[in-house]
Design a protein around this motif. Structure first.
Motif, PDB file in Angstrom:
ATOM      1  N   UNK A  17      29.580  22.503  41.274  1.00 58.90           N
ATOM      2  CA  UNK A  17      29.173  23.738  41.327  1.00 58.90           C
ATOM      3  C   UNK A  17      29.952  24.581  42.452  1.00 58.90           C
ATOM      4  N   UNK A  18      29.752  24.132  43.560  1.00 59.50           N
ATOM      5  CA  UNK A  18      30.346  24.626  44.746  1.00 59.50           C
ATOM      6  C   UNK A  18      32.006  24.938  44.580  1.00 59.50           C
ATOM      7  N   UNK A  19      32.634  23.977  44.081  1.00 59.62           N
ATOM      8  CA  UNK A  19      34.192  24.060  43.781  1.00 59.62           C
ATOM      9  C   UNK A  19      34.386  24.980  42.653  1.00 59.62           C
ATOM     10  N   UNK A  20      33.615  24.950  41.587  1.00 63.44           N
ATOM     11  CA  UNK A  20      33.527  26.086  40.593  1.00 63.44           C
ATOM     12  C   UNK A  20      33.842  27.578  41.369  1.00 63.44           C
ATOM     13  N   UNK A  21      32.431  27.913  41.760  1.00 65.02           N
ATOM     14  CA  UNK A  21      32.559  29.058  42.296  1.00 65.02           C
ATOM     15  C   UNK A  21      33.466  29.722  43.312  1.00 65.02           C
ATOM     16  N   UNK A  22      33.593  28.474  44.257  1.00 65.45           N
ATOM     17  CA  UNK A  22      34.578  28.914  45.271  1.00 65.45           C
ATOM     18  C   UNK A  22      35.894  29.158  44.668  1.00 65.45           C
ATOM     19  N   UNK A  23      36.494  28.353  43.759  1.00 62.87           N
ATOM     20  CA  UNK A  23      37.701  28.379  43.108  1.00 62.87           C
ATOM     21  C   UNK A  23      37.747  29.804  42.312  1.00 62.87           C
ATOM     22  N   UNK A  24      36.708  30.118  41.576  1.00 65.48           N
ATOM     23  CA  UNK A  24      36.810  31.579  41.073  1.00 65.48           C
ATOM     24  C   UNK A  24      37.241  32.715  42.135  1.00 65.48           C
ATOM     25  N   UNK A  25      36.276  32.527  43.323  1.00 65.73           N
ATOM     26  CA  UNK A  25      36.230  33.500  44.158  1.00 65.73           C
ATOM     27  C   UNK A  25      37.652  33.628  44.762  1.00 65.73           C
ATOM     28  N   UNK A  26      38.296  32.464  44.943  1.00 65.26           N
ATOM     29  CA  UNK A  26      39.678  32.440  45.639  1.00 65.26           C
ATOM     30  C   UNK A  26      40.693  32.764  44.951  1.00 65.26           C
ATOM     31  N   UNK A  27      40.873  32.477  43.491  1.00 69.69           N
ATOM     32  CA  UNK A  27      41.571  32.836  42.519  1.00 69.69           C
ATOM     33  C   UNK A  27      41.670  34.273  42.394  1.00 69.69           C
ATOM     34  N   UNK A  28      40.505  34.948  42.447  1.00 69.51           N
ATOM     35  CA  UNK A  28      40.447  36.341  42.190  1.00 69.51           C
ATOM     36  C   UNK A  28      40.943  37.071  43.608  1.00 69.51           C
ATOM     37  N   UNK A  29      40.668  36.572  44.633  1.00 73.26           N
ATOM     38  CA  UNK A  29      41.163  36.970  45.954  1.00 73.26           C
ATOM     39  C   UNK A  29      42.749  36.981  45.985  1.00 73.26           C
ATOM     40  N   UNK A  30      43.243  36.029  45.693  1.00 73.13           N
ATOM     41  CA  UNK A  30      44.627  35.858  45.602  1.00 73.13           C
ATOM     42  C   UNK A  30      45.307  36.681  44.734  1.00 73.13           C
ATOM     43  N   UNK A  31      44.677  36.978  43.506  1.00 75.99           N
ATOM     44  CA  UNK A  31      45.291  37.962  42.782  1.00 75.99           C
ATOM     45  C   UNK A  31      45.047  39.462  43.163  1.00 75.99           C
ATOM     46  N   UNK A  32      44.180  39.593  44.000  1.00 76.23           N
ATOM     47  CA  UNK A  32      44.006  40.853  44.585  1.00 76.23           C
ATOM     48  C   UNK A  32      43.048  41.719  43.603  1.00 76.23           C
ATOM     49  N   UNK A  33      42.154  40.900  42.946  1.00 69.05           N
ATOM     50  CA  UNK A  33      41.127  41.412  42.123  1.00 69.05           C
ATOM     51  C   UNK A  33      39.789  41.218  43.077  1.00 69.05           C
ATOM     52  N   UNK A  34      39.461  42.088  43.943  1.00 73.11           N
ATOM     53  CA  UNK A  34      38.871  41.832  45.013  1.00 73.11           C
ATOM     54  C   UNK A  34      37.320  42.061  44.643  1.00 73.11           C
ATOM     55  N   UNK A  35      36.914  42.654  43.638  1.00 69.31           N
ATOM     56  CA  UNK A  35      35.520  42.938  43.280  1.00 69.31           C
ATOM     57  C   UNK A  35      35.084  41.778  42.529  1.00 69.31           C
ATOM     58  N   UNK A  36      36.089  41.205  41.664  1.00 66.64           N
ATOM     59  CA  UNK A  36      35.575  39.710  40.994  1.00 66.64           C
ATOM     60  C   UNK A  36      35.501  38.923  42.153  1.00 66.64           C
ATOM     61  N   UNK A  37      36.472  38.950  42.975  1.00 72.84           N
ATOM     62  CA  UNK A  37      36.384  37.718  44.125  1.00 72.84           C
ATOM     63  C   UNK A  37      34.745  37.835  44.901  1.00 72.84           C
ATOM     64  N   UNK A  38      34.338  39.087  45.128  1.00 73.03           N
ATOM     65  CA  UNK A  38      33.321  39.224  45.626  1.00 73.03           C
ATOM     66  C   UNK A  38      32.156  38.752  44.894  1.00 73.03           C
ATOM     67  N   UNK A  39      32.319  39.233  43.668  1.00 75.63           N
ATOM     68  CA  UNK A  39      31.171  38.746  42.560  1.00 75.63           C
ATOM     69  C   UNK A  39      30.929  37.228  42.512  1.00 75.63           C
ATOM     70  N   UNK A  40      32.054  36.578  42.568  1.00 73.25           N
ATOM     71  CA  UNK A  40      31.859  35.241  42.518  1.00 73.25           C
ATOM     72  C   UNK A  40      31.704  34.534  43.942  1.00 73.25           C
ATOM     73  N   UNK A  41      31.722  35.212  44.995  1.00 70.27           N
ATOM     74  CA  UNK A  41      31.432  34.454  46.374  1.00 70.27           C
ATOM     75  C   UNK A  41      29.758  34.902  46.333  1.00 70.27           C
ATOM     76  N   UNK A  42      29.185  35.929  45.824  1.00 72.09           N
ATOM     77  CA  UNK A  42      27.796  36.161  45.693  1.00 72.09           C
ATOM     78  C   UNK A  42      27.291  35.157  44.809  1.00 72.09           C
ATOM     79  N   UNK A  43      27.840  34.913  43.576  1.00 69.04           N
ATOM     80  CA  UNK A  43      27.131  33.719  42.872  1.00 69.04           C
ATOM     81  C   UNK A  43      27.180  32.551  43.438  1.00 69.04           C
TER      82      UNK A  43
END
Length: 168
Positions: free
Chosen positions: A44-70
């Motif tokens: 689960x840690x890997x899934x959440x972390x990967x989603x946050x990282x993917x969105x951060x790399x794509x400059x979709x920062x609100x989604x990156x922050x959402x997944x980091x919160x999750x």
């Protein structure tokens, strides 16, 4: 699930198809949640972390922050707290809030006291506050990073900059 996570870790190979990676990660998350009792927490840690990282790399920062919160809601670990500290410090996907950044970075440090990246960013946050105790703590943390044999050049340069600003 492990195969789905492996696919998400191949993000760089599929970066032109963010939607496919996102759908794969969300499918892995759905499977993990439906079989929560048998799922390894690291997955689960890997899934959440990967989603946050993917969105951060794509400059979709609100989604990156959402997944980091999750991530930290579900699993308390240094990566999730560090990401949120970073997002709040720079106002990336969230309103800029140095006090929240400090909270998250302190929690990240509690979980991994040796992480030099966390120490460096926390020192930067402390140095920007109008509080002498924080400035003193910033000096301590920056000095630890600067003197560490494990710090990379960028970390040392950042720590030196913090100390230079604070010693003016």
């Amino acid at each position: 699930i492990r195969q789905l996570i492996l696919l998400s870790n191949l993000y760089d190979c599929f970066k032109n198809d963010l939607l496919a990676v996102e759908q794969t990660m969300l499918r892995a998350l759905s499977i993990a949640k439906s079989d929560d009792s048998r799922i390894d927490k690291r997955i689960l840690q890997t899934i959440y972390n990967n989603l946050s990282t993917i969105y951060y790399r794509e400059k979709e920062y609100a989604k990156a922050a959402y997944w980091a919160h999750q991530h930290i809601k579900r699993e308390k670990d240094n990566d999730g707290y560090f990401a949120l500290g970073l997002y709040y410090h720079f106002g990336t996907g969230v309103d800029k809030d140095n006090k929240k950044a400090i909270e998250y970075l302190r929690q990240a440090m509690e979980l991994d006291k040796e992480d030099l990246g966390t120490k460096n960013l926390l020192a930067k946050c402390y140095s920007e506050e109008d509080n002498q105790a924080y400035k003193d703590e910033a000096k301590k943390l920056a000095t630890i990073v600067l003197e560490s044999n494990n710090a990379n050049e960028q970390q040392k340069e950042n720590a030196k900059g913090i100390l230079d600003r604070l010693n003016k």
